[in-house]
Design a protein around this motif. Structure first.
Motif, PDB file in Angstrom:
ATOM      1  N   UNK A 150      39.878 -20.986  57.601  1.00  0.00           N
ATOM      2  CA  UNK A 150      38.917 -20.368  59.222  1.00  0.00           C
ATOM      3  C   UNK A 150      39.012 -18.952  58.987  1.00  0.00           C
ATOM      4  N   UNK A 151      40.112 -18.392  58.965  1.00  0.00           N
ATOM      5  CA  UNK A 151      40.275 -16.971  58.737  1.00  0.00           C
ATOM      6  C   UNK A 151      39.464 -16.171  57.583  1.00  0.00           C
ATOM      7  N   UNK A 152      39.398 -17.188  56.387  1.00  0.00           N
ATOM      8  CA  UNK A 152      38.559 -16.522  55.399  1.00  0.00           C
ATOM      9  C   UNK A 152      36.775 -16.445  55.796  1.00  0.00           C
ATOM     10  N   UNK A 153      36.541 -17.638  56.630  1.00  0.00           N
ATOM     11  CA  UNK A 153      34.995 -17.785  57.195  1.00  0.00           C
ATOM     12  C   UNK A 153      34.986 -16.709  58.133  1.00  0.00           C
ATOM     13  N   UNK A 154      35.784 -16.310  59.216  1.00  0.00           N
ATOM     14  CA  UNK A 154      35.358 -15.303  60.189  1.00  0.00           C
ATOM     15  C   UNK A 154      35.411 -14.127  59.500  1.00  0.00           C
ATOM     16  N   UNK A 155      36.394 -13.982  58.232  1.00  0.00           N
ATOM     17  CA  UNK A 155      36.230 -12.307  57.765  1.00  0.00           C
ATOM     18  C   UNK A 155      34.996 -12.345  57.031  1.00  0.00           C
TER      19      UNK A 155
ATOM     20  N   UNK B 276      31.866 -22.475  53.963  1.00  0.00           N
ATOM     21  CA  UNK B 276      32.988 -23.220  54.451  1.00  0.00           C
ATOM     22  C   UNK B 276      33.813 -23.585  53.073  1.00  0.00           C
ATOM     23  N   UNK B 277      32.845 -24.121  52.099  1.00  0.00           N
ATOM     24  CA  UNK B 277      33.135 -24.689  50.718  1.00  0.00           C
ATOM     25  C   UNK B 277      33.871 -23.464  49.962  1.00  0.00           C
ATOM     26  N   UNK B 278      33.371 -22.389  49.904  1.00  0.00           N
ATOM     27  CA  UNK B 278      33.896 -21.299  49.288  1.00  0.00           C
ATOM     28  C   UNK B 278      35.190 -20.882  49.828  1.00  0.00           C
ATOM     29  N   UNK B 279      35.066 -21.092  51.245  1.00  0.00           N
ATOM     30  CA  UNK B 279      36.575 -20.468  51.911  1.00  0.00           C
ATOM     31  C   UNK B 279      37.451 -21.565  51.739  1.00  0.00           C
ATOM     32  N   UNK B 280      37.277 -22.785  51.477  1.00  0.00           N
ATOM     33  CA  UNK B 280      38.255 -23.792  51.112  1.00  0.00           C
ATOM     34  C   UNK B 280      38.663 -23.885  49.614  1.00  0.00           C
ATOM     35  N   UNK B 281      37.738 -23.439  48.801  1.00  0.00           N
ATOM     36  CA  UNK B 281      38.096 -23.366  47.334  1.00  0.00           C
ATOM     37  C   UNK B 281      39.214 -22.233  47.224  1.00  0.00           C
ATOM     38  N   UNK B 282      38.961 -21.161  47.938  1.00  0.00           N
ATOM     39  CA  UNK B 282      39.800 -19.994  47.980  1.00  0.00           C
ATOM     40  C   UNK B 282      41.007 -20.225  48.534  1.00  0.00           C
ATOM     41  N   UNK B 283      41.217 -20.764  49.587  1.00  0.00           N
ATOM     42  CA  UNK B 283      42.473 -21.067  50.489  1.00  0.00           C
ATOM     43  C   UNK B 283      43.437 -22.143  49.649  1.00  0.00           C
ATOM     44  N   UNK B 284      42.666 -23.041  48.704  1.00  0.00           N
ATOM     45  CA  UNK B 284      43.252 -23.948  47.918  1.00  0.00           C
ATOM     46  C   UNK B 284      43.797 -23.493  46.659  1.00  0.00           C
ATOM     47  N   UNK B 285      43.081 -22.466  46.168  1.00  0.00           N
ATOM     48  CA  UNK B 285      43.389 -21.713  44.871  1.00  0.00           C
ATOM     49  C   UNK B 285      44.857 -20.981  45.015  1.00  0.00           C
ATOM     50  N   UNK B 286      44.694 -20.165  46.605  1.00  0.00           N
ATOM     51  CA  UNK B 286      45.965 -19.476  46.705  1.00  0.00           C
ATOM     52  C   UNK B 286      46.970 -20.241  46.807  1.00  0.00           C
ATOM     53  N   UNK B 287      47.071 -21.363  47.505  1.00  0.00           N
ATOM     54  CA  UNK B 287      47.864 -22.464  47.724  1.00  0.00           C
ATOM     55  C   UNK B 287      48.695 -22.759  46.131  1.00  0.00           C
ATOM     56  N   UNK B 288      47.698 -23.040  45.526  1.00  0.00           N
ATOM     57  CA  UNK B 288      48.132 -23.729  44.169  1.00  0.00           C
ATOM     58  C   UNK B 288      48.652 -22.482  43.264  1.00  0.00           C
ATOM     59  N   UNK B 289      48.218 -21.312  43.458  1.00  0.00           N
ATOM     60  CA  UNK B 289      48.798 -20.293  42.802  1.00  0.00           C
ATOM     61  C   UNK B 289      50.373 -20.070  43.209  1.00  0.00           C
ATOM     62  N   UNK B 290      50.524 -20.090  44.613  1.00  0.00           N
ATOM     63  CA  UNK B 290      51.862 -19.603  45.149  1.00  0.00           C
ATOM     64  C   UNK B 290      52.801 -20.850  44.356  1.00  0.00           C
ATOM     65  N   UNK B 291      52.362 -22.368  44.561  1.00  0.00           N
ATOM     66  CA  UNK B 291      53.083 -23.232  44.027  1.00  0.00           C
ATOM     67  C   UNK B 291      53.394 -23.315  42.638  1.00  0.00           C
TER      68      UNK B 291
ATOM     69  N   UNK C 293      49.740 -10.617  51.404  1.00  0.00           N
ATOM     70  CA  UNK C 293      50.065 -11.795  50.516  1.00  0.00           C
ATOM     71  C   UNK C 293      48.918 -12.755  50.766  1.00  0.00           C
ATOM     72  N   UNK C 294      48.218 -12.862  51.962  1.00  0.00           N
ATOM     73  CA  UNK C 294      47.303 -13.818  52.667  1.00  0.00           C
ATOM     74  C   UNK C 294      45.893 -13.541  51.653  1.00  0.00           C
ATOM     75  N   UNK C 295      45.347 -14.868  51.331  1.00  0.00           N
ATOM     76  CA  UNK C 295      44.092 -14.647  50.688  1.00  0.00           C
ATOM     77  C   UNK C 295      42.870 -14.004  51.316  1.00  0.00           C
ATOM     78  N   UNK C 296      42.008 -13.279  50.385  1.00  0.00           N
ATOM     79  CA  UNK C 296      40.737 -12.831  51.053  1.00  0.00           C
ATOM     80  C   UNK C 296      39.665 -13.657  50.314  1.00  0.00           C
ATOM     81  N   UNK C 297      38.482 -13.407  50.775  1.00  0.00           N
ATOM     82  CA  UNK C 297      37.257 -13.702  50.021  1.00  0.00           C
ATOM     83  C   UNK C 297      36.282 -12.701  49.920  1.00  0.00           C
ATOM     84  N   UNK C 298      36.194 -12.052  49.113  1.00  0.00           N
ATOM     85  CA  UNK C 298      35.230 -10.947  49.006  1.00  0.00           C
ATOM     86  C   UNK C 298      33.683 -11.513  48.798  1.00  0.00           C
ATOM     87  N   UNK C 299      32.711 -10.616  49.580  1.00  0.00           N
ATOM     88  CA  UNK C 299      31.597 -10.991  49.377  1.00  0.00           C
ATOM     89  C   UNK C 299      30.913 -11.099  48.053  1.00  0.00           C
ATOM     90  N   UNK C 300      31.579 -10.321  47.225  1.00  0.00           N
ATOM     91  CA  UNK C 300      31.005 -10.352  45.573  1.00  0.00           C
ATOM     92  C   UNK C 300      31.446 -11.573  44.822  1.00  0.00           C
TER      93      UNK C 300
END
Length: 355
Positions: free
Chosen positions: A57-62, A102-117, A159-166
């Motif tokens: 949701x934060x990535x979508x808003x941003x 939404x799909x792009x934000x979800x992919x980025x959020x889950x990638x961030x979670x997996x990376x940390x794990x 440390x939180x994920x971002x979703x750059x427009x590019x």
């Protein structure tokens, strides 16, 4: 191909079981991505936990706010109303469900979670095999620095994920800017603006704003360029792949595996969302068995959310299938990702397996 006879209780051979699990995971991922905009607005579904939901949701808003700011700067006629307040309107009008944001934000959020794990699981920080990619003084300093810069643009200082427009695909970015432009134009029209003038201004704003975004700065081109350079000099080896996984650098690993397997970045990255698909991709790259087993286990543990089958047991079954799966068969399966999607899905349906 060794398949059980119809009506037989004989279990499928390990290689067939691995490919079957990978195909099922691919089909489920397609359904999940297609419904991401709706799923994120509903109670927990598809395994989307609250942390991932909140980050998405934060990535979508941003992303909406970034597109809005670019359009306001490009056209004064659209610079009306309170800046940064379009998110709720965007969602309530159903635009989120119609876009791929939404799909792009979800992919980025889950990638961030997996990376940390993965980093927590390895306990070693930067994997030993990946230390040669040091952007200061290494053999691939320029390429590695570009990757680090792209990675930095995808993560806040906290440390939180971002979703750059590019990092959005050109098609998805195009859709987002036009949708946000419509929201701003709607405001301008509500203030008695001339309709044709507002529409022309919106079109000009979208063209100018999109022209300021450089696709070359995105994570995919940066990591793919580095992976191709490594491949050219014979350094895209198994140890580097294992070290990159241990360091949690998902995008870099996706690019390296994509180059090794001969498939696009996005297709390779999608295969890192499920341990079975990951195992097939590693087999297509002919990774040494013991190293592949460790990588499959690491990814399975990183993806585990604390419910369902034990990830270690599941990984053991996948490793058995890995050993039994011929490399050529794995490569043929993985490279179907390069086919036109409708054609590929139709072939899968005709073969009686998940798309």
């Amino acid at each position: 191909m060794s398949l059980p006879l119809p009506g037989s209780n004989q279990p499928p051979a390990p290689a067939d079981a691995l490919l079957g699990a990978a195909h099922q995971a691919q089909a489920l991922l397609g359904d999940r991505v297609a419904s991401a905009g709706i799923a994120l607005a509903r109670p927990p579904a598809f395994g989307i936990d609250e942390e991932t939901r909140a980050r998405s949701a934060l990535l979508i808003d941003a992303a909406i706010a970034a597109a809005e700011a670019a359009l306001r700067a490009a056209e004064p006629m659209l610079d009306v109303g309170i800046p940064g307040a379009l998110g709720d309107r965007f969602v309530s009008a159903g635009l989120l469900a119609q876009s791929a944001l939404a799909a792009a934000a979800l992919v980025r959020a889950e990638e961030h979670r997996l990376s940390a794990a993965l980093v927590r699981g390895s306990g070693d920080g930067e994997g030993a095999g990946a230390q040669r990619l040091d952007p200061i003084g290494g053999d691939f300093a320029a390429e590695s620095f570009a990757v680090r810069a792209a990675e930095a643009a995808r993560t806040e200082r906290a440390g939180d994920p971002l979703l750059p427009l590019h990092d959005l695909s050109a098609e998805d970015r195009h859709a987002l800017f036009w949708q946000v432009a419509a929201c701003l134009a709607d405001r301008a029209l509500a203030l008695a603006g001339d309709e044709q003038t507002v529409h022309r201004a919106a079109a000009a704003a979208v063209a100018r704003a999109l022209a300021t975004i450089d696709d070359a700065e995105g994570i995919a081109p940066a990591t793919m360029h580095l992976a191709h350079r490594l491949d050219e000099v014979g350094q895209l080896d198994d140890a580097l792949l294992a070290g990159t996984l241990a360091s949690g650098r998902i995008a870099s690993l996706a690019a390296m595996l994509g180059v090794r397997a001969g498939i696009p970045f996005d297709d390779s990255r999608a295969m890192l969302t499920d341990a079975a698909r990951f195992a097939v991709l590693l087999r297509a790259c002919d990774i040494e068995r013991d190293l592949a087993a460790a990588m499959i286990l690491a990814l399975a543990l990183g993806l585990d959310r604390g419910f369902g089958p034990d990830p270690a047991d599941a990984a053991a079954a996948l490793v058995e299938g890995y050993a039994a799966l011929p490399v050529d068969r794995a490569r043929a399966d993985v490279r179907r990702a390069r086919l036109e999607p409708h054609y590929r899905d139709a072939l899968a349906a005709l073969a009686g397996r998940p798309c």
